[in-house]
Scaffold this motif. Structure first.
Motif, PDB file in Angstrom:
ATOM      1  N   MET A 120       0.836  -1.173   0.000  1.00  0.00           N
ATOM      2  CA  MET A 120       0.000   0.000   0.000  1.00  0.00           C
ATOM      3  C   MET A 120       0.888   1.246   0.000  1.00  0.00           C
ATOM      4  SD  MET A 120      -3.295   0.308   0.189  1.00  0.00           S
ATOM      5  CE  MET A 120      -4.514   1.518   0.467  1.00  0.00           C
ATOM      6  N   LEU A 121       0.568   2.181  -0.849  1.00  0.00           N
ATOM      7  CA  LEU A 121       1.342   3.419  -0.934  1.00  0.00           C
ATOM      8  C   LEU A 121       0.784   4.465   0.014  1.00  0.00           C
ATOM      9  CD1 LEU A 121       1.687   3.794  -4.811  1.00  0.00           C
ATOM     10  CD2 LEU A 121       3.368   2.884  -3.206  1.00  0.00           C
ATOM     11  N   ASP A 122       1.685   5.136   0.717  1.00  0.00           N
ATOM     12  CA  ASP A 122       1.245   6.265   1.527  1.00  0.00           C
ATOM     13  C   ASP A 122       1.536   7.557   0.770  1.00  0.00           C
ATOM     14  OD1 ASP A 122       3.966   6.842   1.875  1.00  0.00           O
ATOM     15  OD2 ASP A 122       4.037   6.051   3.915  1.00  0.00           O
ATOM     16  N   ASP A 123       1.198   8.674   1.362  1.00  0.00           N
ATOM     17  CA  ASP A 123       1.367   9.970   0.703  1.00  0.00           C
ATOM     18  C   ASP A 123       2.839  10.233   0.364  1.00  0.00           C
ATOM     19  OD1 ASP A 123       0.356  12.618  -0.164  1.00  0.00           O
ATOM     20  OD2 ASP A 123       1.614  13.318   1.497  1.00  0.00           O
TER      21      ASP A 123
ATOM     22  N   ASP B 279       5.175   7.998  -0.285  1.00  0.00           N
ATOM     23  CA  ASP B 279       5.525   7.166  -1.435  1.00  0.00           C
ATOM     24  C   ASP B 279       5.041   7.819  -2.730  1.00  0.00           C
ATOM     25  OD1 ASP B 279       6.660   5.119   0.130  1.00  0.00           O
ATOM     26  OD2 ASP B 279       4.752   4.035   0.257  1.00  0.00           O
ATOM     27  N   CYS B 280       3.828   8.329  -2.717  1.00  0.00           N
ATOM     28  CA  CYS B 280       3.264   8.973  -3.917  1.00  0.00           C
ATOM     29  C   CYS B 280       4.057  10.211  -4.298  1.00  0.00           C
ATOM     30  CB  CYS B 280       1.792   9.325  -3.691  1.00  0.00           C
ATOM     31  SG  CYS B 280       0.721   7.884  -3.570  1.00  0.00           S
ATOM     32  N   ARG B 281       4.462  10.994  -3.312  1.00  0.00           N
ATOM     33  CA  ARG B 281       5.270  12.183  -3.606  1.00  0.00           C
ATOM     34  C   ARG B 281       6.648  11.785  -4.121  1.00  0.00           C
ATOM     35  NH1 ARG B 281       5.860  15.889   1.021  1.00  0.00           N
ATOM     36  NH2 ARG B 281       6.100  13.960   2.132  1.00  0.00           N
TER      37      ARG B 281
ATOM     38  N   ARG C   2      12.583   0.119  -1.846  1.00  0.00           N
ATOM     39  CA  ARG C   2      11.386  -0.694  -1.638  1.00  0.00           C
ATOM     40  C   ARG C   2      10.437  -0.571  -2.825  1.00  0.00           C
ATOM     41  NH1 ARG C   2       6.483   0.621  -0.052  1.00  0.00           N
ATOM     42  NH2 ARG C   2       7.094   2.619   0.848  1.00  0.00           N
ATOM     43  N   LEU C   3      10.230   0.645  -3.311  1.00  0.00           N
ATOM     44  CA  LEU C   3       9.332   0.850  -4.450  1.00  0.00           C
ATOM     45  C   LEU C   3       9.877   0.177  -5.714  1.00  0.00           C
ATOM     46  CD1 LEU C   3       8.334   4.534  -3.711  1.00  0.00           C
ATOM     47  CD2 LEU C   3       6.872   2.508  -3.496  1.00  0.00           C
ATOM     48  N   GLU C   4      11.195   0.123  -5.845  1.00  0.00           N
ATOM     49  CA  GLU C   4      11.804  -0.602  -6.963  1.00  0.00           C
ATOM     50  C   GLU C   4      11.580  -2.106  -6.801  1.00  0.00           C
ATOM     51  OE1 GLU C   4      15.469   2.526  -7.866  1.00  0.00           O
ATOM     52  OE2 GLU C   4      15.868   0.703  -6.712  1.00  0.00           O
ATOM     53  N   SER C   5      11.860  -2.626  -5.617  1.00  0.00           N
ATOM     54  CA  SER C   5      11.737  -4.073  -5.410  1.00  0.00           C
ATOM     55  C   SER C   5      10.296  -4.559  -5.468  1.00  0.00           C
ATOM     56  CB  SER C   5      12.389  -4.493  -4.087  1.00  0.00           C
ATOM     57  OG  SER C   5      11.652  -3.993  -2.994  1.00  0.00           O
TER      58      SER C   5
ATOM     59  N   VAL D 295       0.846  12.705 -37.015  1.00  0.00           N
ATOM     60  CA  VAL D 295       0.787  13.715 -35.962  1.00  0.00           C
ATOM     61  C   VAL D 295       1.291  15.039 -36.526  1.00  0.00           C
ATOM     62  CG1 VAL D 295       1.713  14.394 -33.709  1.00  0.00           C
ATOM     63  CG2 VAL D 295       1.092  12.002 -34.139  1.00  0.00           C
ATOM     64  N   MET D 296       0.481  16.061 -36.405  1.00  0.00           N
ATOM     65  CA  MET D 296       0.873  17.393 -36.857  1.00  0.00           C
ATOM     66  C   MET D 296       1.648  18.125 -35.756  1.00  0.00           C
ATOM     67  SD  MET D 296      -0.251  17.354 -39.891  1.00  0.00           S
ATOM     68  CE  MET D 296      -0.117  19.040 -40.426  1.00  0.00           C
ATOM     69  N   ASP D 297       1.201  17.981 -34.520  1.00  0.00           N
ATOM     70  CA  ASP D 297       1.861  18.604 -33.393  1.00  0.00           C
ATOM     71  C   ASP D 297       1.457  17.832 -32.138  1.00  0.00           C
ATOM     72  OD1 ASP D 297       3.403  20.379 -31.928  1.00  0.00           O
ATOM     73  OD2 ASP D 297       1.854  21.919 -31.817  1.00  0.00           O
ATOM     74  N   GLN D 298       2.362  17.710 -31.213  1.00  0.00           N
ATOM     75  CA  GLN D 298       2.066  17.016 -29.964  1.00  0.00           C
ATOM     76  C   GLN D 298       1.878  18.061 -28.877  1.00  0.00           C
ATOM     77  OE1 GLN D 298       4.717  13.792 -29.156  1.00  0.00           O
ATOM     78  NE2 GLN D 298       3.753  13.294 -27.218  1.00  0.00           N
ATOM     79  N   LEU D 299       0.663  18.157 -28.378  1.00  0.00           N
ATOM     80  CA  LEU D 299       0.340  19.175 -27.384  1.00  0.00           C
ATOM     81  C   LEU D 299       0.890  18.853 -26.001  1.00  0.00           C
ATOM     82  CD1 LEU D 299      -3.385  19.818 -28.359  1.00  0.00           C
ATOM     83  CD2 LEU D 299      -1.335  21.050 -29.109  1.00  0.00           C
ATOM     84  N   LYS D 300       1.006  17.576 -25.698  1.00  0.00           N
ATOM     85  CA  LYS D 300       1.484  17.165 -24.383  1.00  0.00           C
ATOM     86  C   LYS D 300       2.362  15.941 -24.564  1.00  0.00           C
ATOM     87  CE  LYS D 300      -0.283  16.060 -19.771  1.00  0.00           C
ATOM     88  NZ  LYS D 300      -1.494  15.897 -18.964  1.00  0.00           N
ATOM     89  N   ARG D 301       3.546  16.011 -24.073  1.00  0.00           N
ATOM     90  CA  ARG D 301       4.475  14.875 -24.130  1.00  0.00           C
ATOM     91  C   ARG D 301       4.030  13.820 -23.129  1.00  0.00           C
ATOM     92  NH1 ARG D 301       6.880  15.047 -28.788  1.00  0.00           N
ATOM     93  NH2 ARG D 301       7.411  17.176 -29.276  1.00  0.00           N
ATOM     94  N   ASP D 302       4.596  12.645 -23.254  1.00  0.00           N
ATOM     95  CA  ASP D 302       4.263  11.580 -22.309  1.00  0.00           C
ATOM     96  C   ASP D 302       4.473  12.122 -20.899  1.00  0.00           C
ATOM     97  OD1 ASP D 302       3.705   9.839 -24.391  1.00  0.00           O
ATOM     98  OD2 ASP D 302       5.767   9.119 -24.482  1.00  0.00           O
ATOM     99  N   ALA D 303       3.388  12.329 -20.234  1.00  0.00           N
ATOM    100  CA  ALA D 303       3.424  12.948 -18.911  1.00  0.00           C
ATOM    101  C   ALA D 303       3.609  11.882 -17.834  1.00  0.00           C
ATOM    102  CB  ALA D 303       2.105  13.703 -18.681  1.00  0.00           C
ATOM    103  N   PRO D 304       4.024  12.308 -16.662  1.00  0.00           N
ATOM    104  CA  PRO D 304       4.104  11.361 -15.544  1.00  0.00           C
ATOM    105  C   PRO D 304       2.715  10.786 -15.229  1.00  0.00           C
ATOM    106  CG  PRO D 304       5.250  13.408 -15.017  1.00  0.00           C
ATOM    107  CD  PRO D 304       4.506  13.639 -16.299  1.00  0.00           C
ATOM    108  N   LEU D 305       2.711   9.586 -14.716  1.00  0.00           N
ATOM    109  CA  LEU D 305       1.463   8.970 -14.269  1.00  0.00           C
ATOM    110  C   LEU D 305       0.946   9.701 -13.038  1.00  0.00           C
ATOM    111  CD1 LEU D 305       2.398   5.192 -14.559  1.00  0.00           C
ATOM    112  CD2 LEU D 305       0.925   6.512 -16.091  1.00  0.00           C
ATOM    113  N   PRO D 306      -0.355   9.809 -12.892  1.00  0.00           N
ATOM    114  CA  PRO D 306      -0.877  10.430 -11.666  1.00  0.00           C
ATOM    115  C   PRO D 306      -0.570   9.539 -10.466  1.00  0.00           C
ATOM    116  CG  PRO D 306      -2.668   9.633 -13.071  1.00  0.00           C
ATOM    117  CD  PRO D 306      -1.388   9.407 -13.813  1.00  0.00           C
ATOM    118  N   THR D 307      -0.115  10.154  -9.386  1.00  0.00           N
ATOM    119  CA  THR D 307       0.236   9.356  -8.197  1.00  0.00           C
ATOM    120  C   THR D 307      -0.592   9.796  -7.008  1.00  0.00           C
ATOM    121  OG1 THR D 307       2.086  10.858  -7.751  1.00  0.00           O
ATOM    122  CG2 THR D 307       2.574   8.801  -8.884  1.00  0.00           C
TER     123      THR D 307
END
Length: 151
Positions: A1-4, A6-8, A41-44, A139-151
């Motif tokens: 379980m992730l706590d705050d 970990d998410c940050r 820990r998050l890696e493992s 693709v003519m233009d990319q408005l947003k690059r691959d963004a981070p996942l929401p955490t």
């Protein structure tokens, strides 16, 4: 379980994977050793699956980005496996998804120019025995690059 915390930590690493344990500790208000242990820990536990550099496609001479919807003619396991093998051998295809809806697959491709894209479509993808038809979008233009996942 992730706590705050970990998410940050995950959020910070998605923005800058080069952060040291000391820098993470400062951001998270932890000691460097605590921040380092959390990262390990998050890696493992598989939350962090790797680290990679983001490259500029234009600087690499890849000036055409496209998406290709692929419709298979038949949907057996052999056809799907054969198509997946072809996808994995082509460096121009940087991402591939199986889809619900009309298309069976969605491919993200990068090519040097339009002739290279045309060659990929008409000499590689369309001739594959499992493929019935494709639909491509450039693709003519990319408005947003691959963004981070929401955490």
């Amino acid at each position: 379980m992730l706590d705050d915390t970990d998410c940050r930590l995950l959020s910070a690493l998605q923005k800058n994977a080069h952060l040291t344990a000391h820098q993470l500790g400062e951001l998270l208000h932890l000691s460097p050793s605590q921040a380092g242990r959390r990262r390990q820990r998050l890696e493992s536990e598989g939350y962090i699956t790797g680290y990679a550099a983001r490259l500029d496609p234009g600087r690499l001479g890849l000036h055409v980005q496209g998406f290709v919807q692929v419709h298979l003619g038949t949907h057996g396991p052999d056809q799907s496996a054969g198509f997946a093998r072809m996808v994995n051998t082509r460096p121009e295809i940087i991402s591939a998804w199986t889809m619900t809806g009309e298309a069976d697959y969605l491919l993200q491709v990068y090519c040097a120019d339009l002739p290279a894209l045309n060659s990929l479509l008409h000499e590689v993808i369309l001739p594959h025995p499992a493929v019935a038809r494709i639909q491509s979008q450039i693709v003519m233009d990319q408005l947003k690059r691959d963004a981070p996942l929401p955490t």
